[in-house]
Design a protein around this motif. Structure first.
Motif, PDB file in Angstrom:
ATOM      1  N   LEU A  14      46.692  28.509  80.826  1.00 52.26           N
ATOM      2  CA  LEU A  14      46.283  28.542  79.256  1.00 52.26           C
ATOM      3  C   LEU A  14      46.714  29.822  78.604  1.00 52.26           C
ATOM      4  N   VAL A  15      46.246  30.892  79.231  1.00 50.98           N
ATOM      5  CA  VAL A  15      46.396  32.185  78.599  1.00 50.98           C
ATOM      6  C   VAL A  15      47.723  32.746  78.885  1.00 50.98           C
ATOM      7  N   ILE A  16      48.604  32.149  80.016  1.00 48.43           N
ATOM      8  CA  ILE A  16      49.813  32.463  80.113  1.00 48.43           C
ATOM      9  C   ILE A  16      50.588  31.887  78.977  1.00 48.43           C
ATOM     10  N   GLY A  50      45.348  41.883  74.419  1.00 48.01           N
ATOM     11  CA  GLY A  50      45.129  40.299  74.573  1.00 48.01           C
ATOM     12  C   GLY A  50      45.197  40.040  76.229  1.00 48.01           C
ATOM     13  N   LEU A  51      45.660  41.026  76.885  1.00 42.17           N
ATOM     14  CA  LEU A  51      45.307  40.775  78.271  1.00 42.17           C
ATOM     15  C   LEU A  51      43.924  41.242  78.671  1.00 42.17           C
ATOM     16  N   ALA A  61      39.605  32.746  73.681  1.00 43.41           N
ATOM     17  CA  ALA A  61      39.032  34.221  73.275  1.00 43.41           C
ATOM     18  C   ALA A  61      40.329  35.017  72.829  1.00 43.41           C
ATOM     19  N   THR A  62      41.284  35.005  73.822  1.00 43.09           N
ATOM     20  CA  THR A  62      42.573  35.712  73.801  1.00 43.09           C
ATOM     21  C   THR A  62      43.364  35.397  72.472  1.00 43.09           C
ATOM     22  N   ALA A  63      43.376  34.012  72.196  1.00 41.69           N
ATOM     23  CA  ALA A  63      44.077  33.621  71.375  1.00 41.69           C
ATOM     24  C   ALA A  63      43.649  33.893  69.904  1.00 41.69           C
ATOM     25  N   LEU A 112      43.090  49.449  72.638  1.00 41.45           N
ATOM     26  CA  LEU A 112      42.466  50.395  73.395  1.00 41.45           C
ATOM     27  C   LEU A 112      40.829  50.326  73.490  1.00 41.45           C
ATOM     28  N   LEU A 113      40.224  49.891  72.368  1.00 37.27           N
ATOM     29  CA  LEU A 113      38.830  49.695  72.383  1.00 37.27           C
ATOM     30  C   LEU A 113      38.771  48.381  73.434  1.00 37.27           C
ATOM     31  N   VAL A 114      39.344  47.416  73.339  1.00 37.43           N
ATOM     32  CA  VAL A 114      39.049  46.106  74.422  1.00 37.43           C
ATOM     33  C   VAL A 114      39.484  46.717  75.707  1.00 37.43           C
ATOM     34  N   ILE A 115      40.424  47.559  75.733  1.00 35.85           N
ATOM     35  CA  ILE A 115      40.962  47.720  77.202  1.00 35.85           C
ATOM     36  C   ILE A 115      39.784  48.706  77.808  1.00 35.85           C
ATOM     37  N   ALA A 116      39.235  49.606  77.063  1.00 33.17           N
ATOM     38  CA  ALA A 116      38.145  50.453  77.752  1.00 33.17           C
ATOM     39  C   ALA A 116      36.948  49.499  77.946  1.00 33.17           C
ATOM     40  N   THR A 117      36.538  48.747  77.025  1.00 29.59           N
ATOM     41  CA  THR A 117      35.687  47.817  77.311  1.00 29.59           C
ATOM     42  C   THR A 117      35.833  47.060  78.583  1.00 29.59           C
ATOM     43  N   TYR A 118      36.767  46.537  78.974  1.00 29.52           N
ATOM     44  CA  TYR A 118      37.228  45.716  79.994  1.00 29.52           C
ATOM     45  C   TYR A 118      37.082  46.583  81.399  1.00 29.52           C
ATOM     46  N   GLY A 119      37.435  47.940  81.144  1.00 35.15           N
ATOM     47  CA  GLY A 119      37.352  48.888  82.382  1.00 35.15           C
ATOM     48  C   GLY A 119      35.872  49.319  82.655  1.00 35.15           C
TER      49      GLY A 119
END
Length: 213
Positions: free
Chosen positions: A11-13, A96-97, A116-118, A142-149
């Protein structure tokens, strides 16, 4: 195993594929300026053509990482408004990833994580800004990427923090600060959350954890 993983994440793909195809409908590479694009593009132009970094006073924001990111695309594909918008589009896709990865780290089911990605990619505001060279979509991604990390590195179901993931989160937060000054609040928020959860102790281990964040 690879096919099974692709099926689980189908689905995310699909969501990412749909987003990647939107430039077929929205003229991403049209050689025109949108909004305040020209202010930020000018800094990229100076860096690429003159080899010096200059942030115009009109920019207001930090902008350093965004200029470097855009210059990478301009060096490879040529300097134009369209190419720099492409750099934003790619950054939003990376966001998105990270949104999907963040949801999965929070143990949200793949179908809901894809939703959520959509919501992140196709939100009317973020979707429009993905086709600009403004600082807003770069910072948000970058905010989302940082939060993920940070979330991956600080999961409570592991015996110890994952230092690699923490480093990844802190680097993304640094890049966010180098786009907009508010990026300094990202690690501050993480430290506050650790304090509230009583996970940040006043000893050597707590100091090391704070430094990694």
């Amino acid at each position: 195993a690879l096919m099974a993983g692709a099926w689980d994440n189908r689905l995310v793909i699909l969501v990412l594929t749909c987003f990647a195809l939107t430039p077929l409908l929205v003229p991403l590479l049209t050689p025109v300026s949108i909004g305040d694009d020209w202010v930020y593009v000018r800094s990229v132009e100076i860096l690429v053509r003159e080899g010096r970094l200059h942030i115009l006073d009109l920019s207001v924001v930090t902008l350093l990482f965004q200029v470097a990111w855009g210059s990478l695309f301009a060096s490879l594909l040529g300097l134009s408004f369209g190419v720099l918008r492409l750099s934003t589009f790619v950054m939003v896709m990376l966001g998105g990833l990270a949104t999907y990865g963040l949801c999965r780290e929070l143990q949200i089911a793949p179908n809901r994580a894809a939703l959520a990605t959509a919501a992140y990619l196709f939100n009317p505001l973020s979707f429009v800004l993905a086709f600009t060279f403004m600082s807003d979509p770069h910072f948000s991604a970058l905010l989302v990427i940082a939060t993920y990390g940070y979330v991956k590195g600080l999961r409570t179901d592991r015996l110890a923090p994952q230092n690699g993931a923490l480093l990844f989160g802190s680097l993304a937060a640094a890049c966010a600060f180098l786009v907009r000054q508010q990026g300094a609040l990202i690690p501050a928020a993480i430290l506050l959350a650790l304090l509230v959860q009583r996970r940040l102790t006043w000893d050597r281990a707590g100091l090391l954890l704070a430094l990694r964040v």
